[in-house]
Design an enzyme around this catalytic site. Structure first.
Site, short mmCIF file in Angstrom:
data_model
loop_
_atom_site.label_atom_id
_atom_site.label_comp_id
_atom_site.label_asym_id
_atom_site.label_seq_id
_atom_site.Cartn_x
_atom_site.Cartn_y
_atom_site.Cartn_z
N GLU A 76 0.83 -1.21 0.00
CA GLU A 76 0.00 0.00 0.00
C GLU A 76 0.87 1.26 0.00
O GLU A 76 0.56 2.25 0.67
CB GLU A 76 -0.98 -0.01 1.18
CG GLU A 76 -2.06 -1.06 1.00
CD GLU A 76 -3.23 -0.93 1.95
OE1 GLU A 76 -3.51 0.18 2.41
OE2 GLU A 76 -3.85 -1.96 2.22
C1 FAD Z 1 2.13 -9.85 1.16
C2 FAD Z 1 1.91 -8.89 0.03
C3 FAD Z 1 0.63 -8.49 -0.27
C4 FAD Z 1 0.41 -7.61 -1.35
N1 FAD Z 1 -0.87 -7.31 -1.72
C5 FAD Z 1 -1.10 -6.63 -2.87
C6 FAD Z 1 -2.42 -6.46 -3.38
O1 FAD Z 1 -3.40 -6.91 -2.79
N2 FAD Z 1 -2.58 -5.80 -4.57
C7 FAD Z 1 -1.53 -5.30 -5.24
O2 FAD Z 1 -1.74 -4.70 -6.30
N3 FAD Z 1 -0.25 -5.41 -4.79
C8 FAD Z 1 -0.02 -6.09 -3.61
N4 FAD Z 1 1.26 -6.25 -3.16
C9 FAD Z 1 2.36 -5.62 -3.85
C10 FAD Z 1 2.96 -4.46 -3.10
O3 FAD Z 1 2.07 -3.38 -3.09
C11 FAD Z 1 4.32 -4.17 -3.73
O4 FAD Z 1 5.21 -5.12 -3.24
C12 FAD Z 1 4.80 -2.78 -3.47
O5 FAD Z 1 4.03 -1.85 -4.17
C13 FAD Z 1 6.25 -2.57 -3.88
O6 FAD Z 1 6.46 -3.01 -5.18
P1 FAD Z 1 7.66 -4.01 -5.50
O7 FAD Z 1 7.62 -5.10 -4.48
O8 FAD Z 1 7.59 -4.40 -6.90
O9 FAD Z 1 8.95 -3.16 -5.20
P2 FAD Z 1 9.72 -2.24 -6.25
O10 FAD Z 1 8.80 -1.21 -6.79
O11 FAD Z 1 10.47 -3.08 -7.20
O12 FAD Z 1 10.73 -1.51 -5.27
C14 FAD Z 1 11.90 -2.14 -4.72
C15 FAD Z 1 12.49 -1.18 -3.70
O13 FAD Z 1 12.84 0.06 -4.34
C16 FAD Z 1 12.15 1.14 -3.73
N5 FAD Z 1 11.78 2.08 -4.77
C17 FAD Z 1 11.08 1.84 -5.90
N6 FAD Z 1 10.93 2.95 -6.61
C18 FAD Z 1 11.56 3.93 -5.94
C19 FAD Z 1 11.75 5.33 -6.16
N7 FAD Z 1 11.25 5.95 -7.24
N8 FAD Z 1 12.43 6.03 -5.24
C20 FAD Z 1 12.89 5.43 -4.13
N9 FAD Z 1 12.75 4.14 -3.87
C21 FAD Z 1 12.09 3.38 -4.75
C22 FAD Z 1 10.96 0.52 -3.04
O14 FAD Z 1 10.49 1.29 -1.96
C23 FAD Z 1 11.54 -0.81 -2.57
O15 FAD Z 1 12.25 -0.61 -1.39
C24 FAD Z 1 1.51 -7.11 -2.07
C25 FAD Z 1 2.80 -7.51 -1.74
C26 FAD Z 1 3.00 -8.40 -0.73
C27 FAD Z 1 4.42 -8.85 -0.45
#
Ligand code: FAD
Length: 650
Positions: A432
């Site tokens: 979120e």
């Molecule tokens: C248990 C669980 C439940 C979830 N439930 C849902 C759901 O119901 N629906 C849904 O749509 N998604 C869901 N998600 C997905 C979740 O919202 C994402 O994991 C989250 O948005 C982060 O995306 P990512 O994991 O791809 O990380 P990435 O976007 O790949 O980021 C990797 C790291 O880089 C950082 N980062 C990325 N971009 C930037 C930037 N521009 N500047 C600084 N730092 C940055 C991030 O903060 C993170 O630390 C869920 C994930 C999990 C693990």
């Protein structure tokens, strides 16, 4: 260093990614915002004090429901959920009967119509049975089908979906994809309109779909390509939201994902292959999807802070009981100063967690203030602080903090799941809106007035000429604004005297708010359009505002409790004061680090790490990542060869 135009390999440039996020931003501020004022040096205590008063009818309905829910919660076992890594179907069926799936749905659609305050309190209660229950209900109701349909749905869509959801149709929100996390500009899921305009064909893969394994309905975000309407007019398309029936042909839930915590969540990988979705299921207009998602999250973000309150309260109880009971070196461990400080931190922070959640939710319920920034701050700050609380609890419990409840019980001790709390809370800083993304989002709003004033001065892509012109206009704005930041109520020792001993804390908040605005201005002046890349600087600016918000919330709540619950009033003052004193040290530290830090050196060092310059330092350990698969699975659309793990819970 990444420039505005790099990163093309992944389908969207950084500038495009920014443009997508910017287009989805709600830019209008028609109602006052307390937190926005904090960042602009305008500490307007009147916006949060006196403490917002809930409507009598909301309180009556909320209390009656909480009593029923509390009774039912005592019949569920979090241990069963943890052991079986699954919420038993009979729990879900009973929760549906109680109306839990429609807590926030208006009564005219069969829901309970609870206020946000009671919704959050109910989530906290459910989360205290097992956080997976909180996650399920929150994913369904805060971001799943009910909320976007309530806000953006047509009357027909509301009639169609809201009563179903209220009766217990579990829903999910599908935004993330294997290659699309924080940055939706690269979204791969597509929704291709049919020639007659009657339907769309959905293709693509969604990752980490909470509730996806058992959902009946889901909200899916997908890109509609630019196209011509049947009447010949052109549509730009864009990211669009759809309500999709999970029993539609072409949907496969490929995996039930397992995590470090939240063992009971029904989280999957959902594949769409040529799934026909009626045009009537589209929410809002084409291209409006991201705005719908972000708007949904504006208040949806208050669910997680509600769950964090539960974590704080439970930690406080266990810390108190254990620190009294456990004696080492001739005294209860709580009497050793090193442990006592942790207990003080847990107690003060728990008071603040409750103050921040309840204040934000009460303001959202009252509806007269804009709480976008408050909700975002609450999400960021509560998730960070509650993790620290849980970590300190584990430390206070010593070896038992690291041991599972199951194991403790097997050898005859009380089954205290401190390690589980730490594991379950961790995801709150990632989903979120990760903490990093929340800081960017809040920083964007915090410097909004600067940007509005400075115009092209702040735009990376503006020409030198445009910047020079903007600087002339901006200097006029700052000439009027800066003097206002020099003096304020915080310098007058008589200010806020109705708060007694907390008055000095509010004076500090007022002074710090002006200082925060001045420092933001200096940052603008120094880096201008490049400020947006100074994430460490901006992060500290945001974190200072978060602490100031929490301090102000604590003072307002303590004053309210003194008036309305005098038996708790004195203790509330002590806790509020303790929180403020602890937070001030953190704020002073952030201010100091704005200009004295290792940011530049760290950026360089990190670039060297990424370039492999220190790979030699990694030698001497085994690479324990199993298998030889790619970092990210191929998510190309197409029919799945896997059997779907989607199941009906009732
Ligand atoms: C248990 C669980 C439940 C979830 N439930 C849902 C759901 O119901 N629906 C849904 O749509 N998604 C869901 N998600 C997905 C979740 O919202 C994402 O994991 C989250 O948005 C982060 O995306 P990512 O994991 O791809 O990380 P990435 O976007 O790949 O980021 C990797 C790291 O880089 C950082 N980062 C990325 N971009 C930037 C930037 N521009 N500047 C600084 N730092 C940055 C991030 O903060 C993170 O630390 C869920 C994930 C999990 C693990």
């Amino acid at each position: 260093m990444t420039s505005a135009t790099e990163n093309k390999n992944s389908g969207a440039t950084a500038a495009e990614a920014r443009a997508v996020a910017e287009a989805a931003r709600e830019t209008e501020w028609t109602r006052p915002s307390f937190a926005k004022g904090l960042y602009l040096g305008n500490f307007d205590l009147g916006l949060i004090h006196p403490w917002p008063q809930a409507r009598d009818a909301d309180v009556e309905r909320g209390e009656a429901f909480m009593a029923k829910l509390r009774e039912f919660c005592t019949t569920m076992s979090g241990r069963v959920i943890e052991r079986e890594a699954r919420i038993p179907d009979e729990y879900l069926a009973s929760l549906a009967e109680l109306g839990v799936f429609g807590m926030k749905i208006p009564r005219e659609y069969g829901g309970l119509g609870l206020s946000l305050v009671y919704y959050g309190r109910a989530l906290a209660l459910l989360g205290s049975v097992h956080p997976s229950l909180g996650a399920l209900i929150s994913a369904h109701q805060s971001i799943g089908v009910p909320e976007p349909v309530k806000v953006f749905g047509t009357p027909e869509q509301k009639q169609e979906y809201l009563p179903r959801c209220a009766r217990g149709a579990i829903t999910a929100f599908l935004l993330t994809e294997p290659d699309v996390g924080s940055d939706p500009a690269r979204m791969g899921c597509t929704a291709t309109p049919s020639d007659d305009g009657e339907s769309y064909l959905l293709d693509g893969v969604k990752l980490w779909t909470t509730n996806g394994v058992i959902a009946e309905l889901v909200v899916v975000m997908a890109v509609v390509p630019a196209h011509a309407n049947p009447d010949g007019t052109q549509e730009k398309g864009g990211i669009t939201a759809f309500v999709v029936e999970m029993d539609s042909p072409g949907i496969t839930v490929e995996n039930r994902n397992a995590f470090m915590g939240l063992r009971g969540i029904e989280n999957g990988v959902t594949r769409f292959h040529q799934v026909r979705v009626p045009a009537a299921n589209r929410l809002g207009r084409e291209g409006q999807g991201l705005k719908i998602a972000l708007t949904t999250l504006n208040t949806g973000r208050l669910s997680i802070p509600g769950l964090c309150v539960a974590a704080g309260k439970w930690s406080l109880k266990i810390a108190r009981e254990w620190s009294n009971a456990r004696t080492q070196w001739g005294r209860p461990v709580g009497k050793h100063e090193a442990v006592a400080k942790k207990i003080a931190f847990i107690a003060a922070t728990t008071f603040a967690l409750e103050a921040v959640f309840e204040l934000s939710a009460e303001m959202a319920d009252a509806g007269q203030k804009d709480v976008r920034i408050e909700a975002a701050l609450a999400k960021l700050w509560s998730t960070e602080l509650s993790c620290l609380v849980a970590d300190e609890l584990v430390q206070i419990r010593g070896g038992r903090g690291f041991e599972t409840a199951e194991s403790l019980e097997a050898r005859g001790e009380r089954a205290v799941a401190a390690e589980q709390l730490l594991r379950d809370l961790r995801i709150n800083r990632i989903f979120e809106g990760s903490s990093e993304i929340m800081r960017l989002l809040i920083a964007r709003e915090a410097v909004d007035a600067h940007l509005a004033a400075a115009g092209e001065l702040a735009s990376v892509d503006a020409t030198l000429q445009e910047k020079a012109r903007a600087a002339v206009g901006a200097s006029g704005f700052y000439a009027k604004w800066l003097p206002k930041l020099v003096a304020g109520a915080g310098l007058d020792p008589r200010s806020y005297s109705e708060f007694g001993r907390l008055a000095k804390q509010l004076r500090y908040v007022e002074r710090a708010s002006r200082k925060l605005a001045r420092q933001t201005f200096y940052g603008m002046g120094r880096w201008q359009g490049k400020l947006e890349y100074k994430q460490a600087f901006l992060g500290r600016i945001v974190d200072i505002g978060a602490e100031l918000f929490a301090m102000a919330a604590c003072c307002s709540r303590a004053e309210m409790l003194l008036r309305t619950a005098p038996e708790q009033g004195a203790a509330a003052y002590e806790l509020a004061e303790a929180y403020c004193e602890q937070a001030r040290l953190r704020v002073d530290d952030y201010f100091e680090k704005l200009w004295r830090n290792t940011d530049d050196a760290d950026r360089e060092l990190s670039a060297n790490v990424l370039a492999g310059d220190y790979a030699w330092l990694e030698a001497g350990v085994l690479d324990q990542s199993e298998g030889t698969g790619p970092w990210i699975a191929d998510a190309s659309p197409g029919a799945s060869s896997k059997e779907s793990v989607h199941r009906k819970y009732r």
